[in-house]
Design an enzyme around this catalytic site. Structure first.
Site, PDB file in Angstrom:
ATOM      1  N   SER A 255      48.592 -38.305  42.832  1.00 32.81           N
ATOM      2  CA  SER A 255      49.303 -39.321  42.077  1.00 32.81           C
ATOM      3  C   SER A 255      48.512 -39.747  40.854  1.00 32.81           C
ATOM      4  O   SER A 255      47.301 -39.942  40.918  1.00 32.81           O
ATOM      5  CB  SER A 255      49.540 -40.520  42.991  1.00 32.81           C
ATOM      6  OG  SER A 255      49.565 -41.705  42.252  1.00 32.81           O
ATOM      7  N   LYS A 256      49.250 -39.880  39.728  1.00 29.59           N
ATOM      8  CA  LYS A 256      48.510 -40.313  38.545  1.00 29.59           C
ATOM      9  C   LYS A 256      48.094 -41.773  38.657  1.00 29.59           C
ATOM     10  O   LYS A 256      47.101 -42.188  38.101  1.00 29.59           O
ATOM     11  CB  LYS A 256      49.236 -40.006  37.237  1.00 29.59           C
ATOM     12  CG  LYS A 256      50.651 -40.365  37.113  1.00 29.59           C
ATOM     13  CD  LYS A 256      51.167 -39.858  35.743  1.00 29.59           C
ATOM     14  CE  LYS A 256      52.636 -39.498  35.777  1.00 29.59           C
ATOM     15  NZ  LYS A 256      53.134 -38.892  34.569  1.00 29.59           N
ATOM     16  N   ARG A 257      48.834 -42.520  39.440  1.00 33.84           N
ATOM     17  CA  ARG A 257      48.461 -43.922  39.611  1.00 33.84           C
ATOM     18  C   ARG A 257      47.080 -44.093  40.211  1.00 33.84           C
ATOM     19  O   ARG A 257      46.405 -45.073  39.997  1.00 33.84           O
ATOM     20  CB  ARG A 257      49.454 -44.623  40.517  1.00 33.84           C
ATOM     21  CG  ARG A 257      50.660 -45.044  39.744  1.00 33.84           C
ATOM     22  CD  ARG A 257      51.605 -45.811  40.599  1.00 33.84           C
ATOM     23  NE  ARG A 257      52.945 -45.368  40.199  1.00 33.84           N
ATOM     24  CZ  ARG A 257      54.040 -46.012  40.493  1.00 33.84           C
ATOM     25  NH1 ARG A 257      53.997 -47.105  41.199  1.00 33.84           N
ATOM     26  NH2 ARG A 257      55.191 -45.570  40.085  1.00 33.84           N
TER      27      ARG A 257
ATOM     28  N   GLY B 296      44.672 -41.890  39.842  1.00 29.83           N
ATOM     29  CA  GLY B 296      43.674 -41.128  39.095  1.00 29.83           C
ATOM     30  C   GLY B 296      43.365 -39.769  39.711  1.00 29.83           C
ATOM     31  O   GLY B 296      42.284 -39.232  39.516  1.00 29.83           O
TER      32      GLY B 296
END
Ligand code: GLU
Length: 477
Positions: free
Chosen positions: A248-250, A252
């Protein structure tokens, strides 16, 4: 059929390798079928928009070698390719869909909507405005009342399609809400924009994550209501961080550009992520972009999630480094060597030769060669080697032999130094292995080094070699 695929990232942060893999597969499928690969920027979620993320998308695709044939800066007549530049289009088509009976105006207030919850406490819509009369609608519109446009999901139908990876997917209309297509600010929802854009851009194959697998029947009802041909669909299993969590980009996770700055080669990352969710028929592990295009097929797509394993990617990167010519390797390694020697006057080409087979990623370099500019007191117990029969006395003698052998010696090459040390050890009655072992420690002060005594001496140069031998001899006392 002309194949047209698209990659439709949202500029809501960096690009993790799961997003990039979706783009890669869409690219590979298009190229494999002599088709067109399109980049579309899905930026309608203004709240989640992140400064600089659009540029990052271009940069990432360029670095990764994923070249789009059409996109914001390459309009082939299907543009604009940025959703916020297509606002008028969504409004026009939403109104058209109302006329065609596939959508309706909804004037319900926020306050009213907030009171509508299902048995699980989730917001739902009770189709209150689905059957407003022409006059009522006109009155609201003339009043300038705010409205949304909702999908008019047909009653009592089963919406099915054949996913190219997962086979038949069916959803009953009673399980599909009359969701919002056009918001009160005139912006489309993803649900609407993906359909309008994929249709108008002539997309033949929609390739995206499995999170859209079960909402696709809903989108198909919109295609049907417009009387448009549905595209083919290929949904892709996610890449997981571990058994429980998706990347997930949230959080990192696994950012492509981070890997690049860590010294991974783009081609190795691409190769690795291509295999996270797809496997070529012959199980090859090292494939260039051309080879990926050639061998990409739907049969090889995985039906279960894959777990991202950086150790494996490191290994593969090391294989790419080893396969380079010394000059190619030097060009990549030079900035990292420069960093490692910190301005000291060493032969960087020699260092590169030493490192090429001994690192996995370029950022391993500075640490590997830290001994070159950082030589100070170290633990002399490193000289004790029982099997080789080296103790402090032997070590001191070995250092003397090496020093005498090299102080007037000028053929400063691997072969030259090796022969000289061997000959001098023999005539002094010591095993050359003992001298070499001692010399390696004496030259580096490290338990592990990227190479043996001779390679270390070559890299250090004569002056520094002699200086370190003298320093170490003192240290043992
Ligand atoms: N913008 C969507 C996303 O980033 C794309 C989904 C799609 O490919 O249709 O998830």
């Amino acid at each position: 059929m002309t194949v047209r695929t698209r990659f439709a990232p949202s500029p809501t942060g960096f690009m993790h390798i799961g997003n990039l893999r979706t783009g890669l597969y869409a690219y590979l499928f298009a190229k494999k079928n002599n088709g067109t690969f399109i980049l579309r920027i899905e930026d309608t979620d203004q709240e989640r928009k992140v400064e600089g993320a659009v540029d990052m998308i271009y940069r990432t695709l360029e670095t990764a070698g994923i070249t789009y044939d059409e996109g914001p800066d390459k309009d082939a007549g299907y543009g604009p390719y940025v959703q916020t530049e297509r606002m008028g289009i969504y409004k026009e088509y939403a109104e058209k869909l109302v006329e065609l009976g596939g959508a309706y105006y909804c004037f319900c207030t926020k306050e009213r909507l907030e009171t509508l919850v299902d048995e699980n406490g989730n917001h739902t819509y009770d189709k209150h405005c689905r059957n407003l009369s022409e006059e009522e609608i006109k009155k609201h519109l003339d009043n300038g009342d705010p409205y949304v446009i909702r999908q008019k999901v047909p009653e009592n139908v089963v919406s099915s399609y054949e996913d190219m990876v997962f086979g038949e997917v069916s959803v009953e209309s009673k399980d599909i809400e009359d969701g919002v297509l056009l918001k009160s600010d005139g912006l489309p929802t993803y649900n609407f924009a993906n359909v309008v854009d994929d249709h108008l851009m002539g997309i033949s194959h929609v390739i995206r994550g499995t999170e859209y697998l079960s909402s696709t029947p809903k989108y198909n009802l919109i295609y049907d209501a417009f009387g448009w041909e549905r595209p083919n669909y290929m949904h892709l299993m996610p890449i997981m961080k571990d058994a429980q969590r998706k990347l997930s980009k949230r959080y990192g996770d696994a950012n492509f550009e981070d890997f690049i700055s860590k010294g991974y080669l783009p081609e190795a990352i691409i190769n690795y992520i291509a295999l996270l969710g797809w496997c070529p028929k012959d199980n090859r592990e090292k494939l260039s972009m051309e080879e990926l295009i050639e061998s990409f097929d739907i049969d090889g797509l995985s039906h279960s999630p894959s777990i991202f394993d950086e150790t494996k990617m490191r290994w593969l990167n090391g294989e790419y480094l080893k396969a380079m010519s010394p000059d190619e390797f030097y060009a990549k390694a030079e900035p990292w060597i420069e960093k490692g020697i910190d301005g000291k006057d060493y032969d960087k080409k020699e260092i590169a030769l030493l490192l090429q087979t001994r690192i996995d990623i370029l950022s391993d370099i500075p640490e590997k060669i830290a001994f070159l500019n950082n030589f100070k007191e170290y633990d002399t117990n490193m000289f004790i080697h029982q099997k080789m029969k080296v103790d402090f006395e032997v070590a001191k003698k070995a250092i003397d032999i090496a020093t005498d052998a090299l102080k007037d010696f000028d053929d400063w090459t691997e072969d030259g130094i090796k022969e000289q040390i061997k000959a001098c050890a023999e005539s002094a009655g010591m095993k050359s292995g003992q001298v070499m072992f001692t010399m390696r420690v004496a030259l580096t002060g490290e338990p592990v080094t990227p190479g043996g005594a001779i390679e270390m001496a070559v890299v250090l140069g004569k002056e520094e070699t002699l200086r370190r031998l003298a320093f170490s001899k003192e240290l043992i006392k």
